[in-house]
Motif scaffolding. Structure first.
Motif, PDB file in Angstrom:
ATOM      1  N   UNK A 124       0.802  -1.234   0.152  1.00 53.93           N
ATOM      2  CA  UNK A 124       0.025  -0.074   0.000  1.00 53.93           C
ATOM      3  C   UNK A 124       1.040   1.293   0.107  1.00 53.93           C
ATOM      4  N   UNK A 125       1.967   1.074   0.664  1.00 52.21           N
ATOM      5  CA  UNK A 125       2.862   2.498   0.669  1.00 52.21           C
ATOM      6  C   UNK A 125       3.420   2.751  -0.688  1.00 52.21           C
ATOM      7  N   UNK A 126       3.741   1.610  -1.519  1.00 58.09           N
ATOM      8  CA  UNK A 126       4.154   1.837  -2.664  1.00 58.09           C
ATOM      9  C   UNK A 126       3.075   2.551  -3.546  1.00 58.09           C
ATOM     10  N   UNK A 127       1.968   1.836  -3.480  1.00 55.02           N
ATOM     11  CA  UNK A 127       1.128   2.370  -4.234  1.00 55.02           C
ATOM     12  C   UNK A 127       0.564   3.663  -3.975  1.00 55.02           C
ATOM     13  N   UNK A 154      -5.102  -3.358  -2.683  1.00 57.39           N
ATOM     14  CA  UNK A 154      -4.028  -2.169  -2.399  1.00 57.39           C
ATOM     15  C   UNK A 154      -4.345  -1.018  -2.938  1.00 57.39           C
ATOM     16  N   UNK A 155      -5.125  -1.037  -4.409  1.00 57.67           N
ATOM     17  CA  UNK A 155      -5.294   0.188  -4.814  1.00 57.67           C
ATOM     18  C   UNK A 155      -6.407   0.923  -4.073  1.00 57.67           C
ATOM     19  N   UNK A 245       3.981   2.055 -11.525  1.00 60.28           N
ATOM     20  CA  UNK A 245       3.490   3.151 -10.778  1.00 60.28           C
ATOM     21  C   UNK A 245       3.943   2.904  -9.105  1.00 60.28           C
ATOM     22  N   UNK A 246       4.200   1.572  -8.864  1.00 59.38           N
ATOM     23  CA  UNK A 246       4.378   1.220  -7.646  1.00 59.38           C
ATOM     24  C   UNK A 246       6.066   0.641  -7.401  1.00 59.38           C
ATOM     25  N   UNK A 247       6.694   1.521  -8.108  1.00 56.44           N
ATOM     26  CA  UNK A 247       8.198   1.298  -8.141  1.00 56.44           C
ATOM     27  C   UNK A 247       9.212   1.782  -6.913  1.00 56.44           C
ATOM     28  N   UNK A 248       8.297   2.741  -6.132  1.00 59.53           N
ATOM     29  CA  UNK A 248       9.242   3.131  -5.036  1.00 59.53           C
ATOM     30  C   UNK A 248       9.322   2.144  -3.794  1.00 59.53           C
ATOM     31  N   UNK A 249      10.230   1.338  -3.884  1.00 62.37           N
ATOM     32  CA  UNK A 249      10.481   0.368  -2.809  1.00 62.37           C
ATOM     33  C   UNK A 249      10.769   0.839  -1.303  1.00 62.37           C
ATOM     34  N   UNK A 250      11.009   2.176  -1.237  1.00 64.56           N
ATOM     35  CA  UNK A 250      11.590   2.709   0.279  1.00 64.56           C
ATOM     36  C   UNK A 250      10.322   3.422   0.309  1.00 64.56           C
ATOM     37  N   UNK A 251       9.242   3.525  -0.201  1.00 69.32           N
ATOM     38  CA  UNK A 251       8.032   4.356   0.282  1.00 69.32           C
ATOM     39  C   UNK A 251       7.459   4.248   1.892  1.00 69.32           C
ATOM     40  N   UNK A 254       1.827   6.865   5.059  1.00 71.79           N
ATOM     41  CA  UNK A 254       1.153   7.737   5.827  1.00 71.79           C
ATOM     42  C   UNK A 254      -0.216   7.714   5.681  1.00 71.79           C
ATOM     43  N   UNK A 255      -1.159   8.312   6.631  1.00 71.63           N
ATOM     44  CA  UNK A 255      -2.623   8.388   6.448  1.00 71.63           C
ATOM     45  C   UNK A 255      -3.158   9.980   6.424  1.00 71.63           C
ATOM     46  N   UNK A 256      -3.844  10.251   5.676  1.00 70.90           N
ATOM     47  CA  UNK A 256      -4.406  11.522   5.652  1.00 70.90           C
ATOM     48  C   UNK A 256      -5.725  11.502   6.532  1.00 70.90           C
TER      49      UNK A 256
END
Length: 654
Positions: A124-127, A154-155, A245-251, A254-256
């Protein structure tokens, strides 16, 4: 004791002392054995009850001091819940230790993919990071055309984590059906599969996607859950793969946090009487209603495993994934419930998944149960279901005979609950509980916090007689509005116009002296021969029990100053409909229902019209036979079958 009212199951010492509902009752000063008093408190002291639900179920967020602000002293419409609250839906679902089991993904091959909560949070963080890069922010709309798998979940959670709004369509919808829905909400981002598998076959969505892209306004990005980008590179929007789109492995996730009434979902009605209505559901309303229903009524506990055969467009998908907030795992199954194999029909695929996954709460539909019973498939004998504590059913009334079959063929020691509510409230008005006995043909109780009643044409509460199912006090999961122009006015007209200040749901129902409820079907399909209202469920119960009949549909046809009952049946292979069979069938209906239920006309057809979600569409058949158009064929799974029904009108007037 009458065998029809003798309990098929009764709560034991564990349910009466250690169930979540028993602990809740005790914690707030009530005797678990006295549900009637607990329910009266829950609908007369709304502030105190819903505050108790918030605290007992451990909702994450700030509650504030005010629970309910009414628009008027006796007015439900416009009531505001928790105006000071701040919370995030995804934060509440993505809870618990990293190591706990969160998701079990399954398909027709029976293979399982297990995802821990830590892994789910990372996905979910990456998405979330990818959606943020695409410009998705609080209040934006993201739409999905996705099968029931991990990517879809996840989306949805990534969208909710940003405070954005999620709207979904099942991939087996045709392009017109998708445009009728997603086209209303003008999503900024569309996330879509390029194909899906059903009954062993893979179906491409590229052609449908091309049509959908032409029909959407304001779309900025298309994301496809496939290894290769969609060929729609010239569609005028940015197109990329889900993986990219979900390529940021280190994301970092956070929650709004948003207000209680902030839009979370746009859910769509079946659309068989016109353009599907976009029902806007609130973040807090969905969460609080589902937490109450799961923990208190279904007794969902940490470590449980919940499943429901559904697609991503039906409200039961949204209902079951909320089980994550109860620290349960959820099963995401993509495929057919009964699969065609080379050696015949495979009735056991969902039960093998349940066995392997250790399902504790199994969700299904009456139509599926009927198919198993007809095939003489006995899940309890063929599978290890030792972990199963509850079977739940929704989508249509469950016949008394299906209650019998469940306790004979599945398990004698489980709570079966037929539940009834709807997309409009994304929850239940009536359902079961671990404190109630199960009686054949009855829904055990009215939901806590739901002031449910049955009223006759005078507006008087009636017991033992059919009437309109209503709710007389506000509840948190009532929709915020209908999406689009004049949304509030259309919402008010749909549910409050018939009885000012009271929600009239549109179900024909009966409440018993012990406060259980029987649902007879939708009032828009209710029959009224001789001026007496009867429910279609009573006819279906008799007709579907006939061994020669594969399927059937019943509806009314107007005649001068009255209405006559029309029955269309699909015969099983090897059986033919003749005068003798029709006479026996009418006799059965007369004896087991009433003379008023006996169909005036009986026709043989080759198919019954269904929605994509698997619900009979009596209104479509009725309209065609009356010579009227069906307003939204895109909502039907098999619209071609209506040609036969048009011929019935010609035959009748020949």
């Amino acid at each position: 004791m009458n065998s029809d009212t003798a309990p098929l199951w009764q709560p034991g010492p564990d349910e009466l002392t250690r169930s979540n509902l028993a602990r809740f009752a005790t914690a707030y000063g009530f005797d678990p054995a006295d549900y009637a008093t607990l329910h009266r408190w829950s609908i007369s002291e709304l502030d105190a009850f819903w505050n108790a639900v918030w605290d007992f179920t451990g909702v994450i967020g700030e509650r504030g001091d005010i629970a309910l602000e009414r628009a008027g002293e006796s007015e439900m419409f416009g009531a505001r819940w928790y105006p000071q609250a701040s919370l995030n839906f995804a934060e509440n679902l993505l809870c618990g230790d990293d190591t706990r089991l969160a998701v079990i993904e399954a398909g027709e091959d029976g293979d399982l993919r297990r995802v821990t909560m830590g892994e789910l949070r990372a996905l979910v963080a990456r998405a979330q990071s990818g959606l943020r890069r695409l410009g998705v922010a609080r209040g934006d709309c993201v739409a999905g055309i996705l099968p029931n798998n991990v990517d879809a979940l996840v989306a949805l959670l990534a969208t909710a984590s940003l405070g954005a709004v999620w709207a979904s369509c099942s991939p087996d919808f045709g392009a017109p059906g998708i445009i009728d829905r997603a086209g209303q909400v003008n999503p900024k981002v569309l996330i879509a599969a390029r194909s899906y598998v059903y009954n062993g076959k893979r179906f491409s969505l590229d052609e449908n996607l091309a049509l959908v892209m032409k029909g959407l306004r304001g779309l900025e990005h298309l994301v496809v859950t496939a290894d290769e980008p969609s060929p729609l590179v010239a569609c005028g929007v940015n197109c990329q793969t889900w993986k990219a789109m979900c390529d940021n492995a280190g994301a970092t996730l956070t929650f709004e946090r948003v207000p209680f009434a902030h839009p979370l979902y746009v859910m769509f009605t079946s659309g068989t009487t016109g353009l599907p209505k976009g029902i806007v559901h609130t973040t807090g309303g969905v969460l609080l209603q589902h937490r109450k229903e799961h923990m208190l009524h279904c007794d969902v506990r940490p470590g449980d495993v919940m499943s429901w055969y559904t697609n991503t467009a039906w409200m039961m998908y949204h209902w079951v994934i909320s089980g994550l907030a109860s620290h349960a795992a959820v099963v995401l199954y993509d495929g057919a419930p009964i699969v065609k194999r080379n050696d015949g029909l495979d009735h056991g695929v969902l039960w093998r998944v349940a066995e392997k996954a250790g399902v504790t709460h199994f969700g299904t539909s009456p139509r599926y149960l009927a198919s198993l019973a007809e095939a003489q498939y006995e899940p309890g004998r063929l599978h290890d279901l030792s972990g199963l504590r509850s079977v739940l059913s929704a989508g249509a009334p469950v016949s008394a005979e299906q209650f019998d079959w469940l306790y004979r063929a599945v398990s004698k020691d489980m709570m079966f609950a037929s539940i009834s509510g709807g997309t409009e409230i994304i929850g239940c008005f009536v359902l079961g509980s671990p404190l109630h006995p199960v009686r054949r043909g009855e829904i055990a109780c009215k939901g806590l916090g739901m002031a449910v009643d049955v009223l006759d044409e005078r507006g008087a509460s009636v017991i033992g007689r059919k009437g309109d199912l209503v709710c007389t006090e506000p509840f948190p999961s009532a929709p915020l509005t209908f999406w689009g122009e004049n949304g509030n006015a259309r919402f008010h007209a749909a549910y409050y116009e018939a009885r000012p200040g009271i929600w009239t749901h549109g179900d024909l129902a009966e409440q018993t002296a012990r406060d259980s409820v029987i649902i007879y079907g939708r009032t828009d399909t209710t029959l009224k021969p001789g001026g007496v209202r009867i429910g279609t469920a009573e006819i279906y119960r008799v007709v579907e029990a006939q061994p020669e009949i594969q399927d059937c549909i019943v509806f009314g046809r107007a005649i001068p100053d009255d209405e006559e009952v029309v029955l269309c049946v699909v015969m099983k292979d090897g059986y033919a409909m003749d005068d003798g069979f029709i006479a026996r069938l009418r006799s059965e209906v007369r004896q087991k229902a009433s003379p008023r239920h006996v169909p005036r006309h009986v026709y043989q057809v080759s198919a019954v019209p269904y929605t994509i979600n698997g619900k009979r569409v009596e209104g479509a058949a009725r309209s065609i036979v009356a010579g009227k158009p069906v307003k939204n064929l895109g909502s039907l799974a098999n619209p071609d079958c209506l040609d036969e029904y048009a011929a019935l009108r010609i035959e009748e007037h020949a």
